[in-house]
Design a protein around this motif. Structure first.
Motif, PDB file in Angstrom:
ATOM      1  N   GLY A   1       0.757  -1.061   0.012  1.00 35.61           N
ATOM      2  CA  GLY A   1       0.120   0.096   0.125  1.00 35.61           C
ATOM      3  C   GLY A   1       0.846   1.278   0.042  1.00 35.61           C
ATOM      4  N   LEU A   2       2.101   1.118  -0.320  1.00 38.47           N
ATOM      5  CA  LEU A   2       2.875   2.514  -0.231  1.00 38.47           C
ATOM      6  C   LEU A   2       3.204   2.651  -1.874  1.00 38.47           C
ATOM      7  CD1 LEU A   2       5.304   1.405   2.582  1.00 38.47           C
ATOM      8  CD2 LEU A   2       3.787   3.677   2.804  1.00 38.47           C
ATOM      9  N   THR A   3       2.823   4.032  -2.251  1.00 39.87           N
ATOM     10  CA  THR A   3       3.251   4.392  -3.606  1.00 39.87           C
ATOM     11  C   THR A   3       3.966   5.789  -3.392  1.00 39.87           C
ATOM     12  OG1 THR A   3       1.363   3.209  -4.655  1.00 39.87           O
ATOM     13  CG2 THR A   3       2.557   5.035  -5.769  1.00 39.87           C
ATOM     14  N   LEU A   4       5.172   5.984  -4.108  1.00 35.97           N
ATOM     15  CA  LEU A   4       6.194   6.898  -4.232  1.00 35.97           C
ATOM     16  C   LEU A   4       6.010   7.537  -5.648  1.00 35.97           C
ATOM     17  CD1 LEU A   4       8.022   8.747  -2.630  1.00 35.97           C
ATOM     18  CD2 LEU A   4      10.024   7.389  -3.545  1.00 35.97           C
ATOM     19  N   TYR A   5       5.549   8.943  -5.457  1.00 30.70           N
ATOM     20  CA  TYR A   5       5.564   9.682  -6.726  1.00 30.70           C
ATOM     21  C   TYR A   5       6.907  10.387  -6.790  1.00 30.70           C
ATOM     22  CZ  TYR A   5       0.802   9.071  -6.958  1.00 30.70           C
ATOM     23  OH  TYR A   5      -0.715   8.142  -7.261  1.00 30.70           O
ATOM     24  N   SER A   6       7.926   9.969  -7.935  1.00 30.82           N
ATOM     25  CA  SER A   6       9.087  10.341  -7.510  1.00 30.82           C
ATOM     26  C   SER A   6       9.635  10.672  -9.192  1.00 30.82           C
ATOM     27  CB  SER A   6       9.943   8.880  -7.360  1.00 30.82           C
ATOM     28  OG  SER A   6      11.382   9.342  -7.283  1.00 30.82           O
ATOM     29  N   TYR A   7      10.832  11.247  -9.027  1.00 32.17           N
ATOM     30  CA  TYR A   7      11.647  11.690 -10.372  1.00 32.17           C
ATOM     31  C   TYR A   7      12.904  11.333 -10.078  1.00 32.17           C
ATOM     32  CZ  TYR A   7      13.818  14.356 -13.890  1.00 32.17           C
ATOM     33  OH  TYR A   7      14.636  14.819 -15.088  1.00 32.17           O
ATOM     34  N   TRP A   8      13.595  10.616 -11.091  1.00 35.64           N
ATOM     35  CA  TRP A   8      14.869   9.976 -10.727  1.00 35.64           C
ATOM     36  C   TRP A   8      15.948  10.812 -10.140  1.00 35.64           C
ATOM     37  CZ3 TRP A   8      19.463  10.217 -13.968  1.00 35.64           C
ATOM     38  CH2 TRP A   8      19.219  10.864 -15.070  1.00 35.64           C
TER      39      TRP A   8
ATOM     40  N   VAL B   1       6.286   2.677  -7.428  1.00 33.20           N
ATOM     41  CA  VAL B   1       7.126   4.146  -7.730  1.00 33.20           C
ATOM     42  C   VAL B   1       6.283   4.472  -9.049  1.00 33.20           C
ATOM     43  CG1 VAL B   1       8.890   5.384  -8.969  1.00 33.20           C
ATOM     44  CG2 VAL B   1       9.380   3.589  -7.160  1.00 33.20           C
ATOM     45  N   THR B   2       5.657   5.766  -8.980  1.00 36.88           N
ATOM     46  CA  THR B   2       4.906   6.165 -10.166  1.00 36.88           C
ATOM     47  C   THR B   2       5.839   7.453 -10.498  1.00 36.88           C
ATOM     48  OG1 THR B   2       2.819   5.660  -9.254  1.00 36.88           O
ATOM     49  CG2 THR B   2       2.868   7.628 -10.620  1.00 36.88           C
ATOM     50  N   PRO B   3       6.548   7.474 -11.822  1.00 38.66           N
ATOM     51  CA  PRO B   3       7.512   8.380 -12.101  1.00 38.66           C
ATOM     52  C   PRO B   3       6.535   9.824 -12.600  1.00 38.66           C
ATOM     53  CG  PRO B   3       7.983   6.366 -13.357  1.00 38.66           C
ATOM     54  CD  PRO B   3       6.796   6.368 -12.578  1.00 38.66           C
ATOM     55  N   VAL B   4       7.244  10.866 -12.169  1.00 36.41           N
ATOM     56  CA  VAL B   4       6.471  12.174 -12.300  1.00 36.41           C
ATOM     57  C   VAL B   4       7.854  13.008 -12.849  1.00 36.41           C
ATOM     58  CG1 VAL B   4       5.497  14.451 -11.514  1.00 36.41           C
ATOM     59  CG2 VAL B   4       4.979  12.116 -10.429  1.00 36.41           C
ATOM     60  N   HIS B   5       7.809  13.338 -14.266  1.00 29.16           N
ATOM     61  CA  HIS B   5       8.951  13.854 -14.848  1.00 29.16           C
ATOM     62  C   HIS B   5       8.902  15.226 -14.937  1.00 29.16           C
ATOM     63  CE1 HIS B   5      12.178  14.575 -17.718  1.00 29.16           C
ATOM     64  NE2 HIS B   5      12.360  13.311 -17.866  1.00 29.16           N
ATOM     65  N   LEU B   6       9.686  15.821 -14.188  1.00 29.48           N
ATOM     66  CA  LEU B   6       9.922  17.279 -13.864  1.00 29.48           C
ATOM     67  C   LEU B   6      10.137  18.265 -14.854  1.00 29.48           C
ATOM     68  CD1 LEU B   6      11.525  17.154 -10.137  1.00 29.48           C
ATOM     69  CD2 LEU B   6       9.090  16.872 -10.874  1.00 29.48           C
ATOM     70  N   VAL B   7      10.762  17.672 -16.102  1.00 29.98           N
ATOM     71  CA  VAL B   7      10.554  18.456 -17.160  1.00 29.98           C
ATOM     72  C   VAL B   7      10.023  18.187 -18.528  1.00 29.98           C
ATOM     73  CG1 VAL B   7      12.758  19.245 -18.844  1.00 29.98           C
ATOM     74  CG2 VAL B   7      13.220  18.658 -16.570  1.00 29.98           C
ATOM     75  N   ARG B   8       9.686  16.939 -18.815  1.00 31.65           N
ATOM     76  CA  ARG B   8       8.915  16.517 -19.766  1.00 31.65           C
ATOM     77  C   ARG B   8       7.423  17.257 -19.804  1.00 31.65           C
ATOM     78  NH1 ARG B   8       9.369  10.432 -19.846  1.00 31.65           N
ATOM     79  NH2 ARG B   8      11.354  10.925 -20.312  1.00 31.65           N
ATOM     80  N   ASP B   9       6.738  17.562 -20.691  1.00 31.28           N
ATOM     81  CA  ASP B   9       5.540  18.059 -21.219  1.00 31.28           C
ATOM     82  C   ASP B   9       5.526  19.127 -20.297  1.00 31.28           C
ATOM     83  OD1 ASP B   9       5.025  15.593 -22.477  1.00 31.28           O
ATOM     84  OD2 ASP B   9       4.614  14.634 -20.539  1.00 31.28           O
TER      85      ASP B   9
ATOM     86  N   VAL C   1       7.742  16.973  -6.177  1.00 34.47           N
ATOM     87  CA  VAL C   1       7.814  15.725  -5.457  1.00 34.47           C
ATOM     88  C   VAL C   1       8.854  15.696  -4.481  1.00 34.47           C
ATOM     89  CG1 VAL C   1       7.471  14.551  -7.881  1.00 34.47           C
ATOM     90  CG2 VAL C   1       9.994  15.246  -7.357  1.00 34.47           C
ATOM     91  N   PRO C   2       8.838  14.679  -3.505  1.00 39.66           N
ATOM     92  CA  PRO C   2       7.951  13.422  -3.696  1.00 39.66           C
ATOM     93  C   PRO C   2       6.813  13.545  -2.959  1.00 39.66           C
ATOM     94  CG  PRO C   2       9.360  13.383  -1.789  1.00 39.66           C
ATOM     95  CD  PRO C   2       9.870  14.488  -2.412  1.00 39.66           C
ATOM     96  N   THR C   3       5.986  12.658  -3.571  1.00 36.84           N
ATOM     97  CA  THR C   3       4.679  12.468  -2.655  1.00 36.84           C
ATOM     98  C   THR C   3       4.445  11.119  -2.355  1.00 36.84           C
ATOM     99  OG1 THR C   3       3.376  14.341  -3.860  1.00 36.84           O
ATOM    100  CG2 THR C   3       1.811  12.544  -2.837  1.00 36.84           C
ATOM    101  N   LEU C   4       4.272  10.760  -1.133  1.00 36.87           N
ATOM    102  CA  LEU C   4       3.991   9.162  -0.771  1.00 36.87           C
ATOM    103  C   LEU C   4       2.430   9.043  -0.368  1.00 36.87           C
ATOM    104  CD1 LEU C   4       5.666   6.614   0.065  1.00 36.87           C
ATOM    105  CD2 LEU C   4       5.430   7.230   2.228  1.00 36.87           C
ATOM    106  N   ARG C   5       2.074   7.848  -1.228  1.00 40.45           N
ATOM    107  CA  ARG C   5       0.494   7.646  -0.734  1.00 40.45           C
ATOM    108  C   ARG C   5       0.659   6.235   0.206  1.00 40.45           C
ATOM    109  NH1 ARG C   5      -4.638   8.352  -2.901  1.00 40.45           N
ATOM    110  NH2 ARG C   5      -3.580   9.263  -4.978  1.00 40.45           N
ATOM    111  N   HIS C   6       0.120   6.169   1.304  1.00 41.74           N
ATOM    112  CA  HIS C   6       0.071   5.236   2.078  1.00 41.74           C
ATOM    113  C   HIS C   6      -1.527   4.723   2.389  1.00 41.74           C
ATOM    114  CE1 HIS C   6       0.988   3.287   6.172  1.00 41.74           C
ATOM    115  NE2 HIS C   6       0.667   2.119   5.279  1.00 41.74           N
TER     116      HIS C   6
END
Length: 218
Positions: free
Chosen positions: A4-11, A32-40, A58-63
């Motif tokens: 139940g842990l999801t991390l919204y992250s950018y590498w 991990v759900t990637p969120v690209h900080l430059v793309r789009d 980022v980050p955002t953590l969903r628990h």
């Protein structure tokens, strides 16, 4: 392992890097759900992500149904919900010292070289790249000089920032040194910080959290 842990992250985000280390040190399974900080134009500005994290960072953590933001707050939450292994010392003085070291990075060094600051300098003020780089290097030098003095001059410093086990301060230090190398900062004046970094990166929890080891690394 905890589901139940999801991390919204950018590498390449050092704030997300901190949380990846903390999750790994605690042995927690997470998606991990990637969120690209430059793309789009920066995926963090998309309406669905902004609804999740109004700061558009980022980050955002969903628990489960809980949504957490801000890397230090997330790490403190993990410490309270999953207390073993600990990221903070058992004694109040030790906890205060470790928090001070972590905040030196997260509150004083990092915000002054964050992506959105650099983008503002570029897009709003047309600050040339060499001047933006010197801004970054100036504040990194100031911060690392103080941090080196704090760890080199303390009997509480051990193999890691505090004692014989890695913790919250190390979660913050290693990503900021990664940033420093990106900007070609001379790290020779900070031998204690480099020694601690080497000890950390020898651990699987830190190695797995490296930017180049992330699913969205390019």
């Amino acid at each position: 392992m905890e589901a139940g842990l999801t991390l919204y992250s950018y590498w390449r985000s050092s704030a997300a890097y901190r949380v990846r280390i903390g999750l790994n040190l605690k042995g927690l399974a997470y998606a991990v759900t990637p969120v690209h900080l430059v793309r789009d134009g920066g995926q963090q500005h998309a309406a669905d992500y902004a609804a999740l994290n109004p700061q558009e960072l980022v980050p955002t953590l969903r628990h489960g149904e809980r949504v957490l933001t801000q890397s230090l707050a997330i790490l403190e939450y993990l410490e309270e919900v999953f207390p073993e292994p600990a990221l903070l010392p058992a004694d109040a003085g030790g906890r205060a010292r470790v928090r001070a070291l972590a905040q030196q990075v997260a509150c004083d060094i990092h915000p002054l070289n964050n992506l959105r600051v650099m983008q503002f300098f570029d897009r709003e003020w047309n600050v040339p790249q060499p001047e933006r780089d010197e801004w970054t290097l100036h504040w990194m030098r100031k911060g690392f000089t103080a941090l080196e003095a704090m760890v080199a001059g303390s009997f509480d410093t051990g193999r890691y920032c505090h004692g014989a086990e890695p913790g919250l301060a190390d979660c913050c230090l290693v990503p900021q040194l990664y940033n420093a190398r990106r900007f070609h900062l001379d790290l020779a004046p900070y031998p204690t910080l480099q020694r601690i970094e080497a000890a950390c990166l020898a651990l699987p929890a830190f190695d797995a959290a490296r930017p180049e080891n992330q699913i969205d690394a390019v």
